[in-house]
Scaffold this active site. Structure first.
Site, PDB file in Angstrom:
ATOM      1  N   ASP A 173      11.654  34.592   3.938  1.00 51.29           N
ATOM      2  CA  ASP A 173      11.404  33.984   2.581  1.00 51.29           C
ATOM      3  C   ASP A 173      10.404  32.889   2.720  1.00 51.29           C
ATOM      4  O   ASP A 173      10.509  31.721   3.250  1.00 51.29           O
ATOM      5  CB  ASP A 173      12.735  33.499   2.099  1.00 51.29           C
ATOM      6  N   ALA A 230      19.457  43.164  -5.486  1.00 48.26           N
ATOM      7  CA  ALA A 230      18.881  42.269  -6.261  1.00 48.26           C
ATOM      8  C   ALA A 230      17.939  43.045  -7.589  1.00 48.26           C
ATOM      9  O   ALA A 230      18.858  43.160  -8.677  1.00 48.26           O
ATOM     10  CB  ALA A 230      17.420  42.012  -5.194  1.00 48.26           C
ATOM     11  N   ARG A 231      16.780  43.586  -7.403  1.00 45.76           N
ATOM     12  CA  ARG A 231      16.328  44.099  -8.574  1.00 45.76           C
ATOM     13  C   ARG A 231      15.652  45.744  -7.978  1.00 45.76           C
ATOM     14  O   ARG A 231      15.266  45.697  -7.013  1.00 45.76           O
ATOM     15  CB  ARG A 231      15.050  43.479  -9.108  1.00 45.76           C
ATOM     16  N   GLU A 260      17.712  51.163 -16.213  1.00 46.38           N
ATOM     17  CA  GLU A 260      19.033  50.615 -16.134  1.00 46.38           C
ATOM     18  C   GLU A 260      19.375  50.652 -17.632  1.00 46.38           C
ATOM     19  O   GLU A 260      18.466  50.204 -18.552  1.00 46.38           O
ATOM     20  CB  GLU A 260      19.345  49.412 -15.505  1.00 46.38           C
ATOM     21  N   HIS A 279      25.104  47.777 -11.250  1.00 46.02           N
ATOM     22  CA  HIS A 279      24.499  46.434 -11.597  1.00 46.02           C
ATOM     23  C   HIS A 279      25.841  45.418 -11.937  1.00 46.02           C
ATOM     24  O   HIS A 279      25.546  44.768 -12.891  1.00 46.02           O
ATOM     25  CB  HIS A 279      23.384  46.194 -12.267  1.00 46.02           C
TER      26      HIS A 279
END
Length: 312
Positions: A173, A230-231, A260, A279
């Site tokens: 990160d 996450a995504r 989605e 999700h």
């Protein structure tokens, strides 16, 4: 004089959040708001704020609300908001950072354990009358290396869980600071090369879309576990499916997807080495309140109502 309006791109908001917003007219867009619905509501109510739960908020919606000052995410991911369009119009974008960190980190752990211990498969076998003790071997996570991409509130909380299980935690990160000694900070190439399991905890950007794709997966250890809470756009779904079928990826636990909700007939459906959830990592009763309150506080902070912005 009528109260200023706040549009919620959803069907509800926690009572604790509504209490904070009692001086405003709160207008709900429904469970599955489309752009045309939001545009119509904006033209009708001219909101000063939009709290984003579902759907996308782009330039067209913003232009329908000339009084709009802040778009506040009911959660931490702002990829469904056109931030460049908001910036160009002087509209602030805020997120309830960390409000659902515990919930999502727990979901990531659940998916990791489900993959490593074949929870879903063994459950199905037991219900079908089988007893696979003599033939099945699960993966022991103690001593294995978990690679985390993203070390924000969720990633760090998940890292503590993995460290408590005796896993070696490495992470990438470029924006994280003051990380604990239990996380060895590395580059992405090291994540792919050394990890026995990889878990994604970063926001989706134009730069990292499809970051876990065919080329990346080939660099990983054979039999790696992949977890994504996450995504969905971070993962090349076709490449992951191919890697699962070839055994390059032993199993994957996914809580987010490129499109989605997932449509019937999606190639992931029925795949034996995939554990799927819709999700809902951040959907708990506690996180619902925390995200609503966080989003409300961020609205009030921008509008100058004297309430500090929400933080983790």
């Amino acid at each position: 004089m009528s109260r200023r309006a706040i549009i919620v791109t959803g069907a509800d908001l926690a009572p604790e959040a509504l209490q904070l917003l009692q001086d405003f007219e709160v207008v709900y867009a429904g469970k599955t708001p489309q752009e045309e619905d939001l545009v119509a509501l904006c033209k009708r109510h001219d909101p000063v704020a939009i709290i984003v739960r579902y759907g996308k908020v782009g330039a067209t919606v913003m232009d329908a609300a000339p009084s709009l000052r802040v778009i506040s995410k009911h959660g931490s991911g702002t990829d469904t908001i056109d931030k460049e369009a908001a910036k160009a119009r002087g509209i602030e974008v805020r997120a309830a950072v960390g409000a659902n960190a515990a919930a999502v980190a727990e979901q990531a752990l659940a998916l990791l354990l489900a993959c490593a211990k074949s929870v879903v498969h063994l459950n199905q076998r037991m219900h079908a009358g089988h007893w696979d003790k003599a033939t099945h071997k699960s993966l022991e996570l103690h001593g294995r290396t978990i690679g985390l991409v993203g070390l924000g509130a969720i990633g760090q909380r998940f890292a503590r869980m993995c460290d408590a299980m005796g896993m070696k935690v490495i992470g990438f990160d470029p924006f994280a600071k003051n990380l604990p000694d239990s996380i060895r900070v590395v580059d992405l190439e090291t994540i792919w090369r050394e990890s026995d399991a990889i878990s994604l905890h970063c926001p989706l950007t134009d730069d990292n879309r499809g970051m876990l794709g065919a080329a990346t997966l080939r660099k990983c250890k054979r039999g790696v576990i992949v977890v994504n809470t996450a995504r969905g756009g971070l993962v090349d779904e076709a490449a992951l499916l191919e890697a699962l079928r070839s055994g390059q990826v032993a199993s994957a636990g996914l809580d987010s997807f490129a499109v989605e909700p997932m449509a019937a007939g999606h190639p992931f459906q029925g795949e034996p080495h995939l554990v799927l959830s819709p999700h809902i990592g951040g959907v708990t009763s506690d996180a619902y309140v925390n995200m609503g309150v966080g989003a409300a506080k961020n609205v009030l902070a921008v509008l100058g109502q004297g309430v500090a912005a929400a933080h983790a």
